[in-house]
Write a protein that holds these residues in place. Sequence first.
Motif, PDB file in Angstrom:
ATOM      1  N   SER A   1      26.789   8.753  53.683  1.00  0.00           N
ATOM      2  CA  SER A   1      26.463   7.428  53.152  1.00  0.00           C
ATOM      3  C   SER A   1      27.036   7.157  51.774  1.00  0.00           C
ATOM      4  CB  SER A   1      24.943   7.241  53.121  1.00  0.00           C
ATOM      5  OG  SER A   1      24.404   7.464  54.388  1.00  0.00           O
ATOM      6  N   GLU A   2      27.702   8.117  51.179  1.00  0.00           N
ATOM      7  CA  GLU A   2      28.270   7.969  49.835  1.00  0.00           C
ATOM      8  C   GLU A   2      29.517   8.816  49.752  1.00  0.00           C
ATOM      9  OE1 GLU A   2      28.391   7.172  46.639  1.00  0.00           O
ATOM     10  OE2 GLU A   2      26.546   6.147  46.106  1.00  0.00           O
ATOM     11  N   ASN A   3      30.443   8.448  48.892  1.00  0.00           N
ATOM     12  CA  ASN A   3      31.615   9.286  48.661  1.00  0.00           C
ATOM     13  C   ASN A   3      31.273  10.476  47.780  1.00  0.00           C
ATOM     14  OD1 ASN A   3      33.027   7.136  49.814  1.00  0.00           O
ATOM     15  ND2 ASN A   3      33.275   6.182  47.820  1.00  0.00           N
TER      16      ASN A   3
HETATM   17  C1  LIG Z   1      33.281   4.751  48.290  1.00  0.00           C
HETATM   18  O1  LIG Z   1      34.170   4.549  47.229  1.00  0.00           O
HETATM   19  C2  LIG Z   1      34.861   3.312  47.266  1.00  0.00           C
HETATM   20  C3  LIG Z   1      35.873   3.285  46.147  1.00  0.00           C
HETATM   21  O2  LIG Z   1      35.333   3.794  44.966  1.00  0.00           O
HETATM   22  C4  LIG Z   1      33.826   2.173  47.184  1.00  0.00           C
HETATM   23  O3  LIG Z   1      34.474   0.916  47.243  1.00  0.00           O
HETATM   24  C5  LIG Z   1      32.822   2.303  48.347  1.00  0.00           C
HETATM   25  O4  LIG Z   1      31.820   1.344  48.214  1.00  0.00           O
HETATM   26  C6  LIG Z   1      32.200   3.676  48.344  1.00  0.00           C
HETATM   27  N1  LIG Z   1      31.377   3.854  49.539  1.00  0.00           N
HETATM   28  C7  LIG Z   1      30.085   4.150  49.476  1.00  0.00           C
HETATM   29  C8  LIG Z   1      29.370   4.298  50.786  1.00  0.00           C
HETATM   30  O5  LIG Z   1      29.503   4.281  48.429  1.00  0.00           O
END
Ligand SMILES: *[C@@H]1O[C@H](CO)[C@@H](O)[C@H](O)[C@H]1NC(C)=O
Length: 340
Positions: free
Chosen positions: A60-62
């Motif tokens: 769910s997150e990078n």
């Molecule tokens: C992942 O990283 C990208 C670029 O920084 C961002 O636009 C995106 O919202 C992020 N995805 C999540 C799930 O946080």
Amino acid sequence: MSPSLSAVSLTALVAAAQGVRGAYYPSAKYAALEHLLVDSTGHNANTFYKAVTPCGNYVSENSTKTGRVTSAQWMRVAFHDFATADVAAGTGGLDASIVFEYTRPENSGQAFPDSFNYWKYYVGAQTSFSDIIALGTVAAISSCGGPQLVYSAGRIDATAAGQFGVPEPDEGLTDTLARFAGAGISQTDAIKLTACGHTVGSVHHAGFPLVVGTDAVNANNTQGGINMDTTGTTYDNRIAQEYVAGTTKNPLVTSFNVSQRSDLRLFSSDNNATMSTLAESSSLFASECKRLTTQMLNTVPSGVSLTEITPIAVKPVNVTLTVNSAGTVTFSGAIRVSSE
Ligand SMILES: *[C@@H]1O[C@H](CO)[C@@H](O)[C@H](O)[C@H]1NC(C)=O
Ligand code: HEM
Ligand SMILES: *[C@@H]1O[C@H](CO)[C@@H](O)[C@H](O)[C@H]1NC(C)=O
Ligand SMILES: *[C@@H]1O[C@H](CO)[C@@H](O)[C@H](O)[C@H]1NC(C)=O
Ligand SMILES: *[C@@H]1O[C@H](CO)[C@@H](O)[C@H](O)[C@H]1NC(C)=O
Ligand SMILES: *[C@@H]1O[C@H](CO)[C@@H](O)[C@H](O)[C@H]1NC(C)=O
């Protein structure tokens, strides 16, 4: 499981022709779930398992700095859906009522919105939300090195919230055991099932500030998560070994707040006898976790019946056979052949 797709041979073609019913094995209703269950890697792999591969992945997150783990979240969601089952009344269990209940204080934490947001794309006309919740736990345990569970499907989703009653970290032992008993779980099995769940994942300051203090939060651990054993992304009996040895850092045993030590109260409720047996044998841990997690996932409201989803050995996918005016037969599509 590691199925593979192999080049088409005449034998396979014949098998495919004979197996056309099998293309929808065990029925059109369960074809999609069989694909999610079996095609976890390789060609035609589905994306469901990717979320929990490797075990420590957070889909769910990078950022890895949240310390959150999708496989752990999926297991916790299944437990919270199950925990309010009343087996005597034949209500609750794995019925996805959790989607109506996740704003309750007893369902605190990021696991719920994260999991729902991922799973919603897999729910469809033939696939209930509750079958996806159950599949999530089967996938998570397998990805984390635990036992392969037999997966059954056919759960029916609730249309409204159900009972309250998920155990909380500051709940007294008598009440917690009564809740487990209502869901069909004895004291010994409650100890085991909780150890099985808490072998992966963390207790987070965010969500549980009364269990884990602010000191756990830092730039590399933005949610202040503390693993419940030192192998927080492996499904193993370390949780029991460290508990018995007295070296555990499990916040639900060691919290600064004595009233929040629910694992200590539960695990020591039989003078540590059950935890000692789990600590002594990794194979016992695996087999008991398999038994009890399967029981948990297959606890469904009365009237719901489940069908075991067994991988089909030879499975044609998108197969078409065309014959032109010259009599030439053309095959297109793929045939999945089990390598086990
Ligand atoms: C992942 O990283 C990208 C670029 O920084 C961002 O636009 C995106 O919202 C992020 N995805 C999540 C799930 O946080
Ligand atoms: C007395 C019973 C139980 C209590 C009071 C309890 C309480 C908790 C609490 C407070 C957390 C921290 C959640 C967070 O910070 O995000 C947690 C995590 C977790 N629990 Fe339990 N639990 C119990 C039993 C179980 C059972 C039976 C299972 C599964 C079979 C389970 C699976 C999990 C998992 C996998 C996590 C980690 C979640 C993550 O890392 O995101 N728990 N539990
Ligand atoms: C400990 O938890 C209880 C709730 O169970 C809460 O009332 C109390 O304030 C907490 N104590 C501390 C020191 O945080
Ligand atoms: C965060 O991790 C980096 C890289 O491992 C390390 O240099 C830094 O000291 C860590 N910060 C904290 C607050 O632990
Ligand atoms: C059970 O184990 C816990 C954790 O190691 C320990 O604190 C407790 O004293 C033990 N209780 C008994 C009765 O042995
Ligand atoms: C079957 O067809 C669907 C829809 O076109 C496609 O997404 C899928 O990848 C195909 N599967 C295989 C194994 O070719």
